[in-house]
Design a protein around this motif. Sequence first.
Motif, PDB file in Angstrom:
ATOM      1  N   PRO A  63       0.802  -1.230   0.000  1.00  0.00           N
ATOM      2  CA  PRO A  63       0.000   0.000   0.000  1.00  0.00           C
ATOM      3  C   PRO A  63       0.829   1.271   0.000  1.00  0.00           C
ATOM      4  CG  PRO A  63      -0.064  -1.064   2.150  1.00  0.00           C
ATOM      5  CD  PRO A  63       0.580  -2.039   1.212  1.00  0.00           C
ATOM      6  N   ALA A  64       2.124   1.164   0.321  1.00  0.00           N
ATOM      7  CA  ALA A  64       2.987   2.340   0.343  1.00  0.00           C
ATOM      8  C   ALA A  64       4.000   2.340  -0.797  1.00  0.00           C
ATOM      9  CB  ALA A  64       3.717   2.430   1.678  1.00  0.00           C
ATOM     10  N   GLY A  65       3.842   1.441  -1.759  1.00  0.00           N
ATOM     11  CA  GLY A  65       4.750   1.401  -2.895  1.00  0.00           C
ATOM     12  C   GLY A  65       4.525   2.580  -3.827  1.00  0.00           C
ATOM     13  N   ASP A  66       5.579   2.995  -4.506  1.00  0.00           N
ATOM     14  CA  ASP A  66       5.493   4.152  -5.396  1.00  0.00           C
ATOM     15  C   ASP A  66       4.893   3.814  -6.756  1.00  0.00           C
ATOM     16  OD1 ASP A  66       6.935   6.271  -3.790  1.00  0.00           O
ATOM     17  OD2 ASP A  66       8.505   4.757  -3.875  1.00  0.00           O
ATOM     18  N   LEU A  67       5.313   2.704  -7.352  1.00  0.00           N
ATOM     19  CA  LEU A  67       4.955   2.440  -8.740  1.00  0.00           C
ATOM     20  C   LEU A  67       3.482   2.112  -8.977  1.00  0.00           C
ATOM     21  CD1 LEU A  67       8.057   0.728 -10.346  1.00  0.00           C
ATOM     22  CD2 LEU A  67       7.592   3.119  -9.797  1.00  0.00           C
ATOM     23  N   PRO A  68       2.742   1.540  -8.006  1.00  0.00           N
ATOM     24  CA  PRO A  68       1.317   1.319  -8.278  1.00  0.00           C
ATOM     25  C   PRO A  68       0.561   2.586  -8.666  1.00  0.00           C
ATOM     26  CG  PRO A  68       1.982  -0.060  -6.456  1.00  0.00           C
ATOM     27  CD  PRO A  68       3.174   0.820  -6.782  1.00  0.00           C
ATOM     28  N   ALA A  69       0.816   3.697  -7.989  1.00  0.00           N
ATOM     29  CA  ALA A  69       0.131   4.949  -8.340  1.00  0.00           C
ATOM     30  C   ALA A  69       0.516   5.403  -9.734  1.00  0.00           C
ATOM     31  CB  ALA A  69       0.458   6.037  -7.322  1.00  0.00           C
ATOM     32  N   VAL A  96      -6.560  -5.063  -5.703  1.00  0.00           N
ATOM     33  CA  VAL A  96      -7.810  -5.485  -5.082  1.00  0.00           C
ATOM     34  C   VAL A  96      -7.917  -4.993  -3.643  1.00  0.00           C
ATOM     35  CG1 VAL A  96      -9.197  -7.478  -4.385  1.00  0.00           C
ATOM     36  CG2 VAL A  96      -7.982  -7.501  -6.581  1.00  0.00           C
ATOM     37  N   ASP A  97      -6.867  -5.195  -2.855  1.00  0.00           N
ATOM     38  CA  ASP A  97      -6.893  -4.847  -1.433  1.00  0.00           C
ATOM     39  C   ASP A  97      -5.463  -4.869  -0.920  1.00  0.00           C
ATOM     40  OD1 ASP A  97      -7.790  -4.230   1.108  1.00  0.00           O
ATOM     41  OD2 ASP A  97      -9.295  -5.809   1.178  1.00  0.00           O
ATOM     42  N   LEU A  98      -5.301  -4.812   0.377  1.00  0.00           N
ATOM     43  CA  LEU A  98      -3.992  -4.832   1.006  1.00  0.00           C
ATOM     44  C   LEU A  98      -3.181  -6.043   0.530  1.00  0.00           C
ATOM     45  CD1 LEU A  98      -2.081  -3.645   3.233  1.00  0.00           C
ATOM     46  CD2 LEU A  98      -3.173  -5.246   4.791  1.00  0.00           C
ATOM     47  N   LEU A  99      -2.068  -5.793  -0.142  1.00  0.00           N
ATOM     48  CA  LEU A  99      -1.159  -6.849  -0.615  1.00  0.00           C
ATOM     49  C   LEU A  99      -1.887  -7.895  -1.466  1.00  0.00           C
ATOM     50  CD1 LEU A  99       0.862  -7.409   2.689  1.00  0.00           C
ATOM     51  CD2 LEU A  99       1.474  -5.925   0.779  1.00  0.00           C
ATOM     52  N   ILE A 137       4.187   7.640   2.475  1.00  0.00           N
ATOM     53  CA  ILE A 137       3.074   7.789   3.418  1.00  0.00           C
ATOM     54  C   ILE A 137       1.850   8.225   2.631  1.00  0.00           C
ATOM     55  CG2 ILE A 137       2.241   9.103   5.411  1.00  0.00           C
ATOM     56  CD1 ILE A 137       5.119   9.056   6.461  1.00  0.00           C
ATOM     57  N   VAL A 138       2.059   9.092   1.672  1.00  0.00           N
ATOM     58  CA  VAL A 138       1.093   9.373   0.602  1.00  0.00           C
ATOM     59  C   VAL A 138       1.884   9.755  -0.637  1.00  0.00           C
ATOM     60  CG1 VAL A 138      -0.628  11.012  -0.273  1.00  0.00           C
ATOM     61  CG2 VAL A 138      -0.894  10.051   2.004  1.00  0.00           C
ATOM     62  N   GLY A 139       1.498   9.208  -1.774  1.00  0.00           N
ATOM     63  CA  GLY A 139       2.098   9.584  -3.043  1.00  0.00           C
ATOM     64  C   GLY A 139       1.016   9.727  -4.098  1.00  0.00           C
ATOM     65  N   VAL A 140       1.180  10.696  -4.980  1.00  0.00           N
ATOM     66  CA  VAL A 140       0.184  10.948  -6.031  1.00  0.00           C
ATOM     67  C   VAL A 140       0.902  11.105  -7.365  1.00  0.00           C
ATOM     68  CG1 VAL A 140      -1.678  12.429  -6.850  1.00  0.00           C
ATOM     69  CG2 VAL A 140      -1.332  12.111  -4.385  1.00  0.00           C
ATOM     70  N   GLY A 158      -3.330   8.677  -9.932  1.00  0.00           N
ATOM     71  CA  GLY A 158      -3.253   7.530  -9.033  1.00  0.00           C
ATOM     72  C   GLY A 158      -2.752   7.959  -7.667  1.00  0.00           C
ATOM     73  N   VAL A 159      -3.286   7.320  -6.622  1.00  0.00           N
ATOM     74  CA  VAL A 159      -2.913   7.646  -5.242  1.00  0.00           C
ATOM     75  C   VAL A 159      -2.414   6.379  -4.551  1.00  0.00           C
ATOM     76  CG1 VAL A 159      -3.723   8.525  -3.015  1.00  0.00           C
ATOM     77  CG2 VAL A 159      -4.665   9.460  -5.143  1.00  0.00           C
ATOM     78  N   THR A 160      -1.279   6.483  -3.877  1.00  0.00           N
ATOM     79  CA  THR A 160      -0.744   5.367  -3.109  1.00  0.00           C
ATOM     80  C   THR A 160      -0.464   5.814  -1.686  1.00  0.00           C
ATOM     81  OG1 THR A 160       0.872   3.558  -3.202  1.00  0.00           O
ATOM     82  CG2 THR A 160       1.712   5.777  -3.567  1.00  0.00           C
ATOM     83  N   GLY A 161      -0.340   4.864  -0.778  1.00  0.00           N
ATOM     84  CA  GLY A 161       0.001   5.166   0.605  1.00  0.00           C
ATOM     85  C   GLY A 161      -1.162   5.566   1.476  1.00  0.00           C
ATOM     86  N   ALA A 162      -2.194   6.122   0.885  1.00  0.00           N
ATOM     87  CA  ALA A 162      -3.297   6.670   1.663  1.00  0.00           C
ATOM     88  C   ALA A 162      -4.192   5.588   2.250  1.00  0.00           C
ATOM     89  CB  ALA A 162      -4.128   7.607   0.794  1.00  0.00           C
ATOM     90  N   GLY A 163      -4.489   4.556   1.455  1.00  0.00           N
ATOM     91  CA  GLY A 163      -5.406   3.503   1.877  1.00  0.00           C
ATOM     92  C   GLY A 163      -4.783   2.135   1.736  1.00  0.00           C
ATOM     93  N   PRO A 164      -5.583   1.078   1.824  1.00  0.00           N
ATOM     94  CA  PRO A 164      -5.046  -0.281   1.779  1.00  0.00           C
ATOM     95  C   PRO A 164      -4.501  -0.690   0.425  1.00  0.00           C
ATOM     96  CG  PRO A 164      -7.449  -0.308   1.900  1.00  0.00           C
ATOM     97  CD  PRO A 164      -7.029   1.101   2.138  1.00  0.00           C
ATOM     98  N   ALA A 165      -4.863   0.018  -0.630  1.00  0.00           N
ATOM     99  CA  ALA A 165      -4.351  -0.291  -1.967  1.00  0.00           C
ATOM    100  C   ALA A 165      -4.296   0.992  -2.775  1.00  0.00           C
ATOM    101  CB  ALA A 165      -5.247  -1.317  -2.661  1.00  0.00           C
ATOM    102  N   ALA A 166      -3.442   1.004  -3.772  1.00  0.00           N
ATOM    103  CA  ALA A 166      -3.391   2.149  -4.686  1.00  0.00           C
ATOM    104  C   ALA A 166      -4.709   2.251  -5.442  1.00  0.00           C
ATOM    105  CB  ALA A 166      -2.234   1.989  -5.660  1.00  0.00           C
ATOM    106  N   VAL A 167      -5.176   3.487  -5.646  1.00  0.00           N
ATOM    107  CA  VAL A 167      -6.483   3.696  -6.280  1.00  0.00           C
ATOM    108  C   VAL A 167      -6.410   4.847  -7.276  1.00  0.00           C
ATOM    109  CG1 VAL A 167      -7.804   2.832  -4.299  1.00  0.00           C
ATOM    110  CG2 VAL A 167      -7.237   5.267  -4.440  1.00  0.00           C
ATOM    111  N   ARG A 168      -7.386   4.848  -8.177  1.00  0.00           N
ATOM    112  CA  ARG A 168      -7.561   5.959  -9.099  1.00  0.00           C
ATOM    113  C   ARG A 168      -8.412   7.033  -8.423  1.00  0.00           C
ATOM    114  NH1 ARG A 168      -6.892   6.787 -14.297  1.00  0.00           N
ATOM    115  NH2 ARG A 168      -6.421   4.586 -14.714  1.00  0.00           N
TER     116      ARG A 168
END
Length: 230
Positions: A63-69, A96-99, A137-140, A158-168
């Motif tokens: 959930p805190a990875g950079d590349l998913p976002a 889908v969800d956390l990890l 901790i948060v990446g956009v 794309g947003v990462t770090g904020a929630g359990p999974a990267a999201v649009r």
Amino acid sequence: MSYIREADGGGLAIGAMTTYAALQGSELVQSNAPVLADAAGQVADAQVRNMGTIGGSLAHADPAGDLPAVAIALNAELVTSSTGGHRTIGIDDFFVDLLTTSLESNEILNEIRIPALAANSGSAYAKFGNKASHYAIVGVAAVITTDGNGNCTGASIGVTGAGPAAVRAGDAEAALVGSSLDDDAINAAASAAGNGIEFNEDVHASAEYRAHLTSVYAGRAIRAAIANAG
């Protein structure tokens, strides 16, 4: 496999075992998807960048990875391999969800395909990183397309770090498309970037602080992407 090549019809095809360092240093990535090279250079430290891979990052779905976002903002397509053959998964169906991803138990991630950016597009990645691990901790990540006159014709965030999974950040995208990208539109998009996210809360940041950071860093990423669009 590790490779970076131009894809048929434009864009990039990247082998899942391609390292962060290779992404950061690739002229093809810098030319065709500069936000990917930039984000790869912000991952952890030199040792991790020399060993960690884009496929590992996406398949692990930290959930805190950079590349998913970044993959979300670039509208990536993911190609899998299994004994049954191959399939292509759109990035919006992957996390889908956390990890947890939509990879089946008998599948591996084989290739990441990045579509060519439209003309008059700019991209950027902005993150508030953990000082020790450099995890987001948060990446956009944002890709903004204009008509050449400053009006927004496309937005992908794309947003990462904020929630359990990267999201649009769909509401933020909608706030930008059709606007003149003035301060009101950008501020509205930044405020909407966290809509629908169930914010993480841990020793690094409260849910309330992550919500604040999401808005702040969405605004920074959007403004930088607009500047990079010229």
